[in-house]
Design a protein around this motif. Structure first.
Motif, short mmCIF file in Angstrom:
data_model
loop_
_atom_site.label_atom_id
_atom_site.label_comp_id
_atom_site.label_asym_id
_atom_site.label_seq_id
_atom_site.Cartn_x
_atom_site.Cartn_y
_atom_site.Cartn_z
N ASN A 161 0.79 -1.26 -0.23
CA ASN A 161 0.15 -0.10 -0.16
C ASN A 161 0.80 1.44 -0.10
OD1 ASN A 161 -2.60 -1.08 -0.08
ND2 ASN A 161 -2.68 -1.20 2.02
N PRO A 162 1.10 2.08 -1.12
CA PRO A 162 1.97 3.12 -1.07
C PRO A 162 1.54 4.09 -0.28
CG PRO A 162 1.30 2.41 -3.41
CD PRO A 162 0.22 1.85 -2.26
N ARG A 163 2.58 4.56 0.58
CA ARG A 163 2.49 5.71 1.46
C ARG A 163 2.46 7.06 0.79
NH1 ARG A 163 7.70 3.37 4.77
NH2 ARG A 163 8.35 3.21 2.44
N LEU A 164 1.26 7.63 0.54
CA LEU A 164 1.27 8.77 -0.39
C LEU A 164 0.48 9.96 0.58
CD1 LEU A 164 -0.62 6.99 -3.46
CD2 LEU A 164 1.98 7.80 -2.89
N SER A 165 1.17 11.15 0.62
CA SER A 165 0.60 12.14 1.33
C SER A 165 -0.45 13.04 0.58
CB SER A 165 1.89 13.10 1.43
OG SER A 165 1.37 14.16 2.39
N SER A 166 -1.46 13.48 1.09
CA SER A 166 -2.38 14.61 0.87
C SER A 166 -2.10 15.90 0.88
CB SER A 166 -3.82 14.16 1.51
OG SER A 166 -3.51 14.54 3.12
N ALA A 167 -0.96 16.26 1.46
CA ALA A 167 -0.53 17.80 1.48
C ALA A 167 0.04 18.20 0.36
CB ALA A 167 0.50 17.69 2.55
N SER A 168 0.23 19.28 -0.02
CA SER A 168 0.57 20.02 -1.16
C SER A 168 2.23 19.70 -1.31
CB SER A 168 0.10 21.63 -0.96
OG SER A 168 1.11 22.03 0.00
N LYS A 169 2.55 19.94 -2.31
CA LYS A 169 4.06 19.85 -2.64
C LYS A 169 4.71 20.91 -1.90
CE LYS A 169 6.00 18.54 -6.64
NZ LYS A 169 6.59 18.54 -7.75
N GLU A 170 4.42 21.93 -1.96
CA GLU A 170 4.96 22.97 -1.32
C GLU A 170 5.21 22.93 0.40
OE1 GLU A 170 4.76 27.86 -0.62
OE2 GLU A 170 3.00 26.79 -1.29
N LEU A 171 3.94 22.07 0.97
CA LEU A 171 4.25 22.08 2.41
C LEU A 171 5.00 20.69 2.56
CD1 LEU A 171 3.08 22.59 5.33
CD2 LEU A 171 1.13 20.91 4.43
N CYS A 172 5.07 19.90 1.82
CA CYS A 172 5.85 18.70 1.91
C CYS A 172 7.43 19.12 1.87
CB CYS A 172 5.64 17.52 0.91
SG CYS A 172 3.92 16.70 1.26
N ARG A 173 7.56 19.94 1.00
CA ARG A 173 9.11 20.36 0.94
C ARG A 173 9.38 21.26 1.92
NH1 ARG A 173 11.45 21.62 -5.20
NH2 ARG A 173 10.59 19.79 -6.12
N LYS A 174 8.57 22.21 2.65
CA LYS A 174 8.89 22.99 3.85
C LYS A 174 9.02 21.93 5.07
CE LYS A 174 6.72 26.46 6.58
NZ LYS A 174 5.66 27.33 6.88
N ASN A 175 8.25 20.89 5.21
CA ASN A 175 8.35 19.89 6.36
C ASN A 175 9.58 19.23 6.24
OD1 ASN A 175 5.62 20.83 7.34
ND2 ASN A 175 4.55 18.92 6.38
N LEU A 176 10.27 18.93 5.16
CA LEU A 176 11.49 18.08 5.02
C LEU A 176 12.44 19.03 4.94
CD1 LEU A 176 9.75 15.32 2.89
CD2 LEU A 176 10.75 15.20 5.28
N GLU A 177 12.32 20.42 4.89
CA GLU A 177 13.46 21.21 4.81
C GLU A 177 14.10 21.10 3.37
OE1 GLU A 177 15.90 21.23 8.32
OE2 GLU A 177 14.27 21.76 9.67
#
Length: 354
Positions: A161-177
């Protein structure tokens, strides 16, 4: 399984247990030892504590497993990785558990000769009741084994089951610095000779993008120094081990996936990246062609590790063509649907009920 750490095989085992429970089965996940403190929210049993056990510790863990099986009323044991196959099936055999399944996730050439010999014997004489190969490539690695061994061998593809995020690309990049606007290649895997991230570092010399590598391993310091020596350290981000949610964010943050392994028997990270719709630049391995469906147009760019500069050229093609990226994203999502955890568990149910 042998050790608890972040890896595709561990993710698959936990997801398999969860799917089995959803179908009304009781399922327990057991590890010999805990290499890293991960999957903290998943139910599990650790037999020998939080570090690689001594020989005495292994014996104590084996005895503990024997007591569990003898007292637990289990119907089936499914073991994963070569050491776990040997230990788990021998203990289950001695305890009288009749339905014993060894899952092969490594070709015989990639384990020690002593483990390989023991594995061959166990499969021949019936310590393994059933044997699963996780891909057609793995299945054919046993073509020269005994007739008795091969009679027990069945192909059941890995599922996930792929681990996929529903957050935006911008937010994901921010969260991961990670950089907000740069083109981002990602790689997920243990920092090791097998996963071969050094190939990607070399490619980055000629690719004007950012590379984020998720994983830990024995080559971390060597790879960090290599990035410095090549002058790409400012464009290579070593993220360490990430949680499942963070992996989902990483795939959402990415523009493409680069996979440089020297060998695999399946490549679960490939499957997850394909499901996320990421264009794939991958080592030209037989199993990668099998899993990704090389007959499908633009399923991936398959790169020879024997051709200097091939990875950088393929990565540049993906970087410079949005049309190619769109075509690869469609093909990848379509292919990933074949390898669901539901299909995987259905085949396991058929196997153990036969």
């Amino acid at each position: 399984m042998t050790q608890l750490e972040v890896g595709g095989a561990q993710v698959r085992v936990f997801q398999t247990a969860s799917e089995l429970r959803s179908r009304g089965h009781a399922a327990e996940v057991v590890f010999l030892y805990q290499k890293r403190a991960v999957f903290n929210d998943e139910p599990k049993t650790i037999l020998a504590g939080s570090k690689r056990p001594s020989k005495l510790g292994i014996l104590a863990a084996i005895w503990k497993l024997r007591r569990m099986i003898s007292a637990g009323g289990y119907d089936v044991i499914i073991t994963n990785t070569a050491p776990a196959n040997l230990i788990g099936n021998l203990v289950a055999f001695s305890a009288g558990l009749k339905n014993r399944v060894a899952v092969q996730t490594q070709p015989p050439s990639r384990i020690s000769s002593s483990l390989s010999l023991a594995d061959h014997i166990f499969g021949t004489v019936g310590v393994y009741d059933k044997i699963v190969a996780n891909s057609g490539y793995t299945y054919h690695c046993f073509d020269r084994y005994s007739k008795a061994y091969r009679s027990r061998l069945k192909l059941i593809y890995n599922g996930l089951n792929p681990r996929l995020s529903s957050a935006s690309k911008e937010l994901c990049r921010k969260n991961l610095e990670l950089p907000r606007d740069d083109f981002l290649f990602v790689n997920v895997g243990r920092l090791s000779v097998q996963k071969n991230q050094a190939e990607l570092l070399q490619a980055m010399v000629d690719v004007p993008a950012v590379l984020a590598i998720a994983g830990a391993g024995e080559l971390e310091q060597q790879l960090r120094q290599m990035a410095q020596d090549l002058g790409v350290a400012d464009r290579v981000k070593f993220l360490g081990e990430l949680t499942g949610d963070q992996i989902g964010e990483l795939f959402k943050a990415a523009d493409a996936f680069a996979f440089s392994s020297r060998w695999e028997t399946f490549g679960l990270a490939l499957l997850e990246a394909a499901a996320a719709g990421l264009p794939l630049v991958v080592s030209d391995l037989d199993v990668s062609r099998e899993v990704l469906g090389a007959e499908m147009e633009n399923s991936a760019l398959f790169v020879s590790l024997d051709t200097p500069g091939a990875f950088s050229r393929a990565m540049s093609m993906v970087l410079n063509s949005s049309d190619l990226r769109d075509e690869m994203a469609r093909a990848g999502r379509q292919r990933a649907e074949v390898f669901s955890i539901q299909n995987h568990v259905t085949e396991l149910e058929k196997l153990v009920s036969a």
